[in-house]
Write a protein that holds these residues in place. Sequence first.
Motif, short mmCIF file in Angstrom:
data_model
loop_
_atom_site.label_atom_id
_atom_site.label_comp_id
_atom_site.label_asym_id
_atom_site.label_seq_id
_atom_site.Cartn_x
_atom_site.Cartn_y
_atom_site.Cartn_z
N THR A 251 0.82 -1.22 0.00
CA THR A 251 0.00 0.00 0.00
C THR A 251 0.85 1.27 0.00
OG1 THR A 251 -0.34 -0.17 2.40
CG2 THR A 251 -2.09 -1.03 0.96
N ASP A 252 2.09 1.20 0.43
CA ASP A 252 2.96 2.36 0.23
C ASP A 252 3.30 2.50 -1.26
OD1 ASP A 252 3.04 3.11 2.91
OD2 ASP A 252 5.21 3.47 2.87
N LEU A 253 3.53 1.38 -1.91
CA LEU A 253 3.75 1.43 -3.36
C LEU A 253 2.50 1.98 -4.05
CD1 LEU A 253 5.31 0.81 -5.94
CD2 LEU A 253 4.55 -1.57 -5.78
N GLY A 254 1.36 1.46 -3.65
CA GLY A 254 0.10 1.95 -4.23
C GLY A 254 -0.08 3.44 -4.00
N ALA A 255 0.23 3.89 -2.78
CA ALA A 255 0.03 5.31 -2.43
C ALA A 255 0.86 6.21 -3.33
CB ALA A 255 0.37 5.54 -0.96
N ILE A 256 2.09 5.81 -3.61
CA ILE A 256 2.94 6.69 -4.43
C ILE A 256 2.43 6.73 -5.87
CG2 ILE A 256 4.81 5.13 -5.19
CD1 ILE A 256 5.32 8.57 -3.62
N THR A 257 1.78 5.66 -6.32
CA THR A 257 1.24 5.68 -7.68
C THR A 257 -0.02 6.54 -7.79
OG1 THR A 257 -0.19 3.72 -7.49
CG2 THR A 257 2.10 3.33 -8.13
N GLN A 258 -0.63 6.86 -6.66
CA GLN A 258 -1.84 7.70 -6.69
C GLN A 258 -1.53 9.14 -6.27
OE1 GLN A 258 -3.57 5.68 -2.64
NE2 GLN A 258 -4.98 7.09 -3.62
N GLY A 259 -0.24 9.46 -6.17
CA GLY A 259 0.12 10.83 -5.87
C GLY A 259 0.77 11.01 -4.51
N GLY A 260 0.87 9.95 -3.73
CA GLY A 260 1.64 10.02 -2.50
C GLY A 260 0.82 10.26 -1.25
N MET A 261 1.55 10.63 -0.20
CA MET A 261 0.96 10.68 1.13
C MET A 261 -0.05 11.81 1.31
SD MET A 261 1.92 8.08 2.51
CE MET A 261 3.15 6.79 2.49
N GLY A 262 -0.01 12.79 0.44
CA GLY A 262 -0.97 13.89 0.58
C GLY A 262 -2.39 13.47 0.22
N ILE A 263 -2.51 12.32 -0.42
CA ILE A 263 -3.81 11.95 -0.97
C ILE A 263 -4.33 10.61 -0.46
CG2 ILE A 263 -2.99 10.72 -3.06
CD1 ILE A 263 -5.50 13.45 -3.42
N ALA A 264 -3.41 9.73 0.00
CA ALA A 264 -3.81 8.35 0.32
C ALA A 264 -4.49 8.27 1.69
CB ALA A 264 -2.59 7.44 0.30
N ALA A 265 -5.66 7.65 1.69
CA ALA A 265 -6.43 7.50 2.93
C ALA A 265 -6.66 6.03 3.22
CB ALA A 265 -7.77 8.21 2.79
N GLY A 266 -6.94 5.74 4.46
CA GLY A 266 -7.21 4.35 4.82
C GLY A 266 -8.18 4.24 5.97
N GLY A 267 -8.78 3.07 6.08
CA GLY A 267 -9.69 2.81 7.19
C GLY A 267 -9.29 1.54 7.91
N ASN A 268 -9.21 1.62 9.24
CA ASN A 268 -9.01 0.44 10.07
C ASN A 268 -10.40 0.02 10.51
OD1 ASN A 268 -5.90 0.57 10.54
ND2 ASN A 268 -6.67 2.65 10.83
N ILE A 269 -10.87 -1.08 9.96
CA ILE A 269 -12.30 -1.36 10.07
C ILE A 269 -12.58 -2.61 10.89
CG2 ILE A 269 -14.35 -1.97 8.71
CD1 ILE A 269 -13.24 -0.15 6.52
N ASN A 270 -13.46 -2.45 11.86
CA ASN A 270 -14.08 -3.59 12.52
C ASN A 270 -15.53 -3.59 12.05
OD1 ASN A 270 -15.56 -5.27 14.14
ND2 ASN A 270 -14.42 -4.80 16.00
N PRO A 271 -15.89 -4.48 11.14
CA PRO A 271 -17.23 -4.43 10.56
C PRO A 271 -18.34 -4.61 11.60
CG PRO A 271 -15.81 -5.90 9.30
CD PRO A 271 -15.07 -5.56 10.56
N GLU A 272 -17.97 -5.17 12.75
CA GLU A 272 -18.97 -5.36 13.80
C GLU A 272 -18.76 -4.39 14.96
OE1 GLU A 272 -16.86 -8.39 13.15
OE2 GLU A 272 -18.08 -8.68 11.37
N GLY A 273 -17.80 -3.48 14.83
CA GLY A 273 -17.48 -2.62 15.98
C GLY A 273 -17.13 -1.21 15.56
N VAL A 274 -16.15 -0.62 16.25
CA VAL A 274 -15.77 0.77 16.02
C VAL A 274 -14.55 0.82 15.09
CG1 VAL A 274 -15.13 2.94 17.13
CG2 VAL A 274 -16.55 1.30 18.36
N SER A 275 -14.66 1.58 14.03
CA SER A 275 -13.60 1.69 13.04
C SER A 275 -12.86 3.02 13.19
CB SER A 275 -14.18 1.56 11.63
OG SER A 275 -14.85 0.32 11.50
N MET A 276 -11.69 3.08 12.57
CA MET A 276 -10.84 4.27 12.71
C MET A 276 -10.26 4.66 11.35
SD MET A 276 -7.63 4.66 15.34
CE MET A 276 -6.62 3.31 14.73
N PHE A 277 -10.42 5.91 10.99
CA PHE A 277 -10.03 6.36 9.65
C PHE A 277 -8.88 7.35 9.75
CE2 PHE A 277 -14.13 4.59 9.69
CZ PHE A 277 -14.15 3.83 8.53
#
Length: 356
Positions: A251-277
Motif C-alpha cells: 500500500t505504500d507502493l500503491g500510495a505513491i502511484t496515486q500521488g503520495g501521502m498527501g492523498i492516500a487515505a485508509g480505514g481500520n475497520i471492525n465491521p462489527e465494531g468501532v472503526s478508525m479512519f
Amino acid sequence: MSTTYKIAVLPGDGTGPEVVREGLKCLNAAGRRFGFSIDPTEFDFGGDRYLRTGEILPASAVQDLRAFDSIFLGAIGHPDVKPGILEKGILLQLRFELDQYINLRPVKLYPGVETPLKDKGPEHIDYVVVRENSGGVYTGVGGVSMKGTPHEVAEQSMVYSYHQVARCLKYAFEYTKRRNKKNTLALCGKTNVLTYVYDLWERVFHAMGAADYPDIAREYYHVDATCMWMVKNPEWFDVIVTGNMFGDIITDLGAITQGGMGIAAGGNINPEGVSMFEPIGGSAPKYTGKNVINPLASIAAGAMMLDTLGETDAADAVENAVMTVTGTKLKGLGAGRMGYSTTEVGDLVADIIAAG
Ligand code: IPM
Ligand code: MN
C-alpha cells in the motif's frame, strides 16, 4: 429527526491537528447537506501527551473509544520520541484492541494528480487493497536470546489462524461484490515460500469463493509479482486481499502511484465494531503549524468514514468534491506546492460539497 454521529477525534502529532480540522470541516459540510450531524470528542493521545505525562494510552482509552460511532485520526509520530513507541502503543494498540481486522486502502488516481507511472491516468489506477490488520508478523510472537552477543537469535513469526484468514477473506469478497466493478478479487501471497501461512490463505480463498461467491473471479499473485504489476499494469486490479505485512508494503507502493501521502487515505475497520479512519501519511513535523500541508488525505479518510457509517451519498459527495479540487484547482499535492494553504484547500472542498 436527523442522525448524530459521535466521533472520537484523535488529532495526534505534527500536522495531524491541521489536517483533521479540514477533514471535520468537510464532514460538517456534508452533514448540513445530507441531514446528519457530527458530534466530535477530542482525545489528546500522541507524542506531546506522552512526553508530558509518560503515559502512552490511558488505561480507560480503549473502553472509552468503544462508545463512539467512529474514530477520526490525524497522525501519530513525534520527532522527540523513539520510533516504535507511539506507533505500537497507540496505532497498533487501538487496531488490535478494537479488533479492527481490516485495513482498507483504496489506490485511486484522482484527476489532475501526477503519477510516477508512465502513460497511466485515472482510468488505469483505481483499485482497493484489503489488508488484514490483526495478525501476521504484527502480533509480535517471537523473541530474542543471547542479545548483543555473536550468538544472538531473533525470531518474529508470521501467525495466522483460520478464523483471522476467513473473516478477512469474507470481508474482501463482500467488498468486491458491493464495489461491483470488475468483480475480481486477487489474493496476494507467497505460496512458493510461505508454504504454511499462504497455503492456508489460498485454500480458504478458493473454497469460500467457489462456495459463496461464484460470480467473483479469483486471481492469485505472489507478493513480488504484485509489486511488479502494480507498476506495469495497475489496470488489471480491482480488489487485492493480503496479509498484514505484505499489505503494509504494497500500500505504500500503491500510495505513491496515486500521488503520495498527501492523498492516500485508509480505514481500520471492525465491521462489527468501532472503526478508525486516517490519512496514511505521517506527522510531517517539519511542516507543523505552517498551514501548508495537504489535507486531502484526511478529507478522503472522512469520506471513507461516512461510507462505513452508511452515509454513502455523503461519502460520494465528499470524494467527488476532492476530485473536483484536484482536477481543477490544485497545482500539486506536496506541502507548500498546492497553490493554496491547508485551510484554503479545506474551504474549496467544503464549498463544493455545500453547493451540491
Ligand atoms: C501503516 C504504518 C504502520 C503499519 C506503522 C506506523 C506501525 O506503516 O499504517 O501502514 O506498519 O501498519
Ligand atoms: Mn505502512
